[in-house]
Design a protein around this motif. Structure first.
Motif, PDB file in Angstrom:
ATOM      1  N   LYS A   1      -8.775  -2.640  -2.004  1.00 52.59           N
ATOM      2  CA  LYS A   1      -9.008  -1.204  -2.226  1.00 52.59           C
ATOM      3  C   LYS A   1     -10.174  -0.992  -3.200  1.00 52.59           C
ATOM      4  CE  LYS A   1      -6.660   2.966  -3.737  1.00 52.59           C
ATOM      5  NZ  LYS A   1      -5.541   3.458  -4.530  1.00 52.59           N
ATOM      6  N   ALA A   2     -10.184  -1.795  -4.275  1.00 55.61           N
ATOM      7  CA  ALA A   2     -11.259  -1.651  -5.268  1.00 55.61           C
ATOM      8  C   ALA A   2     -12.624  -1.929  -4.645  1.00 55.61           C
ATOM      9  CB  ALA A   2     -11.008  -2.603  -6.439  1.00 55.61           C
ATOM     10  N   LYS A   3     -12.670  -2.843  -3.690  1.00 53.31           N
ATOM     11  CA  LYS A   3     -13.966  -3.212  -3.085  1.00 53.31           C
ATOM     12  C   LYS A   3     -14.225  -2.461  -1.781  1.00 53.31           C
ATOM     13  CE  LYS A   3     -14.737  -6.030  -6.357  1.00 53.31           C
ATOM     14  NZ  LYS A   3     -15.808  -5.779  -7.330  1.00 53.31           N
ATOM     15  N   LYS A   4     -13.316  -1.520  -1.464  1.00 52.72           N
ATOM     16  CA  LYS A   4     -13.480  -0.652  -0.268  1.00 52.72           C
ATOM     17  C   LYS A   4     -13.563  -1.428   1.034  1.00 52.72           C
ATOM     18  CE  LYS A   4     -15.620   3.243  -2.672  1.00 52.72           C
ATOM     19  NZ  LYS A   4     -15.594   2.744  -4.051  1.00 52.72           N
ATOM     20  N   ILE A   5     -12.685  -2.430   1.157  1.00 51.80           N
ATOM     21  CA  ILE A   5     -12.587  -3.176   2.418  1.00 51.80           C
ATOM     22  C   ILE A   5     -11.125  -3.181   2.868  1.00 51.80           C
ATOM     23  CG2 ILE A   5     -14.607  -4.629   1.911  1.00 51.80           C
ATOM     24  CD1 ILE A   5     -12.706  -6.925   1.244  1.00 51.80           C
ATOM     25  N   PRO A   6     -10.869  -3.402   4.161  1.00 46.60           N
ATOM     26  CA  PRO A   6      -9.476  -3.439   4.605  1.00 46.60           C
ATOM     27  C   PRO A   6      -8.769  -4.756   4.246  1.00 46.60           C
ATOM     28  CG  PRO A   6     -11.006  -2.986   6.454  1.00 46.60           C
ATOM     29  CD  PRO A   6     -11.822  -3.453   5.298  1.00 46.60           C
ATOM     30  N   LEU A   7      -7.455  -4.658   4.158  1.00 47.32           N
ATOM     31  CA  LEU A   7      -6.601  -5.846   4.072  1.00 47.32           C
ATOM     32  C   LEU A   7      -5.653  -5.794   5.255  1.00 47.32           C
ATOM     33  CD1 LEU A   7      -4.969  -8.226   2.455  1.00 47.32           C
ATOM     34  CD2 LEU A   7      -3.441  -6.354   1.897  1.00 47.32           C
ATOM     35  N   CYS A   8      -5.532  -6.895   5.974  1.00 41.77           N
ATOM     36  CA  CYS A   8      -4.534  -6.971   7.034  1.00 41.77           C
ATOM     37  C   CYS A   8      -3.338  -7.763   6.499  1.00 41.77           C
ATOM     38  CB  CYS A   8      -5.130  -7.648   8.270  1.00 41.77           C
ATOM     39  SG  CYS A   8      -3.928  -7.775   9.598  1.00 41.77           S
ATOM     40  N   LEU A   9      -2.189  -7.103   6.427  1.00 39.53           N
ATOM     41  CA  LEU A   9      -0.982  -7.754   5.898  1.00 39.53           C
ATOM     42  C   LEU A   9      -0.302  -8.562   6.995  1.00 39.53           C
ATOM     43  CD1 LEU A   9       0.851  -7.796   3.279  1.00 39.53           C
ATOM     44  CD2 LEU A   9       2.317  -6.200   4.527  1.00 39.53           C
ATOM     45  N   SER A  10       0.072  -9.800   6.685  1.00 39.54           N
ATOM     46  CA  SER A  10       0.773 -10.655   7.644  1.00 39.54           C
ATOM     47  C   SER A  10       2.237 -10.233   7.804  1.00 39.54           C
ATOM     48  CB  SER A  10       0.723 -12.096   7.134  1.00 39.54           C
ATOM     49  OG  SER A  10       1.688 -12.880   7.777  1.00 39.54           O
ATOM     50  N   THR A  11       2.784 -10.474   9.001  1.00 40.49           N
ATOM     51  CA  THR A  11       4.242 -10.328   9.191  1.00 40.49           C
ATOM     52  C   THR A  11       4.985 -11.171   8.154  1.00 40.49           C
ATOM     53  OG1 THR A  11       4.023 -10.064  11.607  1.00 40.49           O
ATOM     54  CG2 THR A  11       6.152 -10.782  10.797  1.00 40.49           C
ATOM     55  N   PHE A  12       4.418 -12.360   7.870  1.00 40.62           N
ATOM     56  CA  PHE A  12       5.072 -13.289   6.940  1.00 40.62           C
ATOM     57  C   PHE A  12       4.661 -12.967   5.506  1.00 40.62           C
ATOM     58  CE2 PHE A  12       5.159 -16.979  10.279  1.00 40.62           C
ATOM     59  CZ  PHE A  12       6.057 -16.250  11.042  1.00 40.62           C
ATOM     60  N   SER A  13       5.187 -11.859   4.999  1.00 37.16           N
ATOM     61  CA  SER A  13       4.797 -11.443   3.650  1.00 37.16           C
ATOM     62  C   SER A  13       6.020 -11.183   2.799  1.00 37.16           C
ATOM     63  CB  SER A  13       3.950 -10.156   3.716  1.00 37.16           C
ATOM     64  OG  SER A  13       2.699 -10.429   4.297  1.00 37.16           O
ATOM     65  N   ILE A  14       5.852 -11.344   1.498  1.00 38.21           N
ATOM     66  CA  ILE A  14       6.948 -11.037   0.576  1.00 38.21           C
ATOM     67  C   ILE A  14       7.078  -9.505   0.498  1.00 38.21           C
ATOM     68  CG2 ILE A  14       7.808 -11.366  -1.793  1.00 38.21           C
ATOM     69  CD1 ILE A  14       7.291 -14.069  -0.404  1.00 38.21           C
ATOM     70  N   ALA A  15       5.980  -8.818   0.174  1.00 38.53           N
ATOM     71  CA  ALA A  15       6.030  -7.345   0.089  1.00 38.53           C
ATOM     72  C   ALA A  15       5.849  -6.746   1.474  1.00 38.53           C
ATOM     73  CB  ALA A  15       4.923  -6.848  -0.839  1.00 38.53           C
ATOM     74  N   SER A  16       6.516  -5.643   1.712  1.00 38.52           N
ATOM     75  CA  SER A  16       6.391  -4.991   3.032  1.00 38.52           C
ATOM     76  C   SER A  16       5.177  -4.070   3.039  1.00 38.52           C
ATOM     77  CB  SER A  16       7.647  -4.189   3.333  1.00 38.52           C
ATOM     78  OG  SER A  16       7.661  -3.042   2.512  1.00 38.52           O
ATOM     79  N   ILE A  17       4.786  -3.670   4.244  1.00 45.35           N
ATOM     80  CA  ILE A  17       3.641  -2.769   4.398  1.00 45.35           C
ATOM     81  C   ILE A  17       3.938  -1.411   3.737  1.00 45.35           C
ATOM     82  CG2 ILE A  17       4.350  -2.047   6.752  1.00 45.35           C
ATOM     83  CD1 ILE A  17       0.729  -2.657   6.061  1.00 45.35           C
ATOM     84  N   GLY A  18       5.212  -0.974   3.817  1.00 38.70           N
ATOM     85  CA  GLY A  18       5.588   0.306   3.195  1.00 38.70           C
ATOM     86  C   GLY A  18       5.416   0.247   1.681  1.00 38.70           C
ATOM     87  N   THR A  19       5.819  -0.873   1.095  1.00 38.62           N
ATOM     88  CA  THR A  19       5.673  -1.027  -0.357  1.00 38.62           C
ATOM     89  C   THR A  19       4.197  -1.011  -0.753  1.00 38.62           C
ATOM     90  OG1 THR A  19       7.731  -2.227  -0.534  1.00 38.62           O
ATOM     91  CG2 THR A  19       6.139  -2.633  -2.269  1.00 38.62           C
ATOM     92  N   LEU A  20       3.374  -1.695   0.032  1.00 39.28           N
ATOM     93  CA  LEU A  20       1.934  -1.704  -0.296  1.00 39.28           C
ATOM     94  C   LEU A  20       1.346  -0.306  -0.189  1.00 39.28           C
ATOM     95  CD1 LEU A  20       0.209  -4.898   1.120  1.00 39.28           C
ATOM     96  CD2 LEU A  20       1.347  -4.503  -1.057  1.00 39.28           C
ATOM     97  N   ARG A  21       1.760   0.425   0.846  1.00 35.93           N
ATOM     98  CA  ARG A  21       1.243   1.798   0.987  1.00 35.93           C
ATOM     99  C   ARG A  21       1.626   2.621  -0.237  1.00 35.93           C
ATOM    100  NH1 ARG A  21      -2.630   3.723   2.536  1.00 35.93           N
ATOM    101  NH2 ARG A  21      -2.492   2.796   4.588  1.00 35.93           N
ATOM    102  N   ARG A  22       2.905   2.500  -0.655  1.00 37.69           N
ATOM    103  CA  ARG A  22       3.371   3.298  -1.810  1.00 37.69           C
ATOM    104  C   ARG A  22       2.728   2.848  -3.109  1.00 37.69           C
ATOM    105  NH1 ARG A  22       8.101   2.558   0.592  1.00 37.69           N
ATOM    106  NH2 ARG A  22       8.724   0.888  -0.816  1.00 37.69           N
ATOM    107  N   GLN A  23       2.634   1.521  -3.303  1.00 40.29           N
ATOM    108  CA  GLN A  23       2.214   1.034  -4.616  1.00 40.29           C
ATOM    109  C   GLN A  23       0.695   0.934  -4.772  1.00 40.29           C
ATOM    110  OE1 GLN A  23       4.260  -2.618  -5.486  1.00 40.29           O
ATOM    111  NE2 GLN A  23       6.205  -1.588  -5.833  1.00 40.29           N
ATOM    112  N   VAL A  24      -0.007   0.731  -3.644  1.00 40.78           N
ATOM    113  CA  VAL A  24      -1.456   0.486  -3.759  1.00 40.78           C
ATOM    114  C   VAL A  24      -2.273   1.444  -2.893  1.00 40.78           C
ATOM    115  CG1 VAL A  24      -3.282  -1.250  -3.643  1.00 40.78           C
ATOM    116  CG2 VAL A  24      -0.935  -1.982  -4.120  1.00 40.78           C
TER     117      VAL A  24
END
Ligand SMILES: Cc1cc2nc3c(=O)[nH]c(=O)nc-3n(C[C@H](O)[C@H](O)[C@H](O)COP(=O)(O)O)c2cc1C
Length: 391
Positions: free
Chosen positions: A101-124
């Motif tokens: 986000k700081a560098k204005k580029i996308p991140l693709c989150l893997s299915t195999f992740s500790i944090a969920s996509i919803g948590t990332l949306r809320r927190q970051v």
């Protein structure tokens, strides 16, 4: 990341990651399938190309802004899906997302992740994409898709090069995935890296948030990792891609394409883009390098279809080569995972900054003012030392 770390390139970040991570996790990131021939090719095949140097034409440093997958990106590369970021650093997914986000580029989150996509949306927040592994249980897949939708994800990647998990011999030796609970050798390996242990202790014992309501995947990340990979659908076919196309209205990207025929097939099934990828050499050993595969894939799908690429990118000049060969953008894998393990969010930002600076310098010395100009010039910017075009 302070300059005290002494990291001046991605290879330095790899060394720092190695000194910080328990061997089992460093080897998991660094390793590849069988003899690791494809992983080596991913790196060495860049040498086939030379950049054309032109002088006295560009006054300012080049602009690195570009557009791919429907959004403007500050840089012509993004953070691709790497599983279990939260094991290399506590809160790893959040830290990587914050860096993106700081560098204005996308991140693709893997299915195999500790944090969920919803948590990332809320927190970051930021431009978050989601990578899907097709589980045999389609209701679980639908749960993942719904979570991605609820998190306002606009781009979904289906990874198609894992119809069976290949053998990574380092993982086999270390017992990665075979170990589902902490045992004495694993504990011993972790104790060798006290800074990593302290970081993990601070963050509490990790588990995969996306399966928290699915007890059949087990408890704790080790058991969940083993079950998640054991439940990948080995019988996946192009019909499943069509099934997914019907369910996902946003941009759909097929990741793991290495042949022109497959790229065309993905296009015909309604995919919006492909990622030319051999999973970083972690799946089909002796497969072609991605950079060598790219030109024929670009010819097969025509000039307008979006092609992303990953595999072995550790230098800005290599990203420039891929863009000149027709890639719309590049996904980083190990390059940023090493940065994350080395120094958390700062380390990921360092990896991004290193590559951005290298691209800037490379383009300026080539006499090119922007990413658009590089892409328009295409292979006129390159010399193919093996096959002689523009030589
Ligand atoms: C540790 C590790 C975990 C990975 N996990 C995933 C994953 O969960 N999903 C996926 O589609 N690709 C995954 N990949 C593959 C990457 O997305 C990418 O294709 C590869 O890392 C590119 O090669 P590079 O690391 O040499 O840049 C993983 C790669 C690594 C190194």
């Amino acid at each position: 990341m302070s300059n005290k770390s002494g990291a001046v390139n991605v290879s330095d970040l790899r060394s720092l990651a190695k000194s910080r991570l328990p061997k089992i996790f460093f080897d998991y990131i660094d390793g590849a399938a069988f003899s690791e021939t494809t992983a080596v090719r991913n790196r060495s095949d860049f040498e086939r190309f030379a950049l054309v140097q032109k002088t006295l034409r560009v006054k300012d440093m080049p602009s690195l802004k570009t557009t791919f997958l429907g959004a403007e990106s500050g840089l012509p590369f993004m953070l691709g899906p790497v599983g279990f970021l939260g094991l290399y650093r506590g809160g790893g997914e959040r830290l990587a997302a914050a860096a993106a986000k700081a560098k204005k580029i996308p991140l693709c989150l893997s299915t195999f992740s500790i944090a969920s996509i919803g948590t990332l949306r809320r927190q970051v927040g930021g431009n978050l994409h989601f990578q899907l592994y097709m589980d045999r249980d389609r209701s679980f897949v639908e749960h993942l898709i719904d979570a991605a939708l609820a998190a306002q994800t606009e781009v979904l990647y289906l990874t198609v090069d894992t119809s069976v998990t290949s053998i990574r011999e380092k993982d086999l030796r270390n017992g990665f995935r075979a170990v589902t609970r902490l045992n004495a050798p694993l504990l011993f390996s972790m104790m060798q890296r006290p800074r990593w242990c302290l970081d993990m202790l601070r963050h509490g014992s990790p588990s995969v948030e996306a399966v928290e309501n699915y007890p059949e995947y087990g408890k704790g990340v080790l058991e969940q990792a083993s079950n998640l990979s054991g439940r990948l659908d080995a019988s996946l076919t192009w019909e499943d891609l069509s099934w997914l196309r019907e369910r996902w209205a946003g941009r759909l990207v097929v990741k793991g394409i290495l042949s022109p025929d497959d790229a065309k097939r993905a296009q015909e099934c309604g995919a919006d883009a492909v990622v030319v990828s051999n999973h970083g050499g972690r799946q089909l050993d002796f497969a072609n390098s991605t950079i060598a595969a790219l030109p024929a894939i670009r010819s097969a799908v025509g000039p307008d279809f979006e092609i992303l690429i990953d595999g072995g990118f550790r230098r800005g000049s290599e990203i420039v080569i891929a863009l000149a060969l027709g890639a719309s953008g590049v996904l980083l894998g190990r390059a940023y995972a090493f940065g994350l393990a080395a120094a958390g969010q700062d380390g990921v930002e360092k990896a991004i900054d290193i590559l951005a600076t290298e691209i800037s310098i490379t383009l300026k010395l080539m006499g090119i003012a922007s990413i658009a100009e590089l892409q328009e010039g295409g292979t006129d910017n390159l010399i193919d030392r093996a096959y002689g075009f523009n030589a």
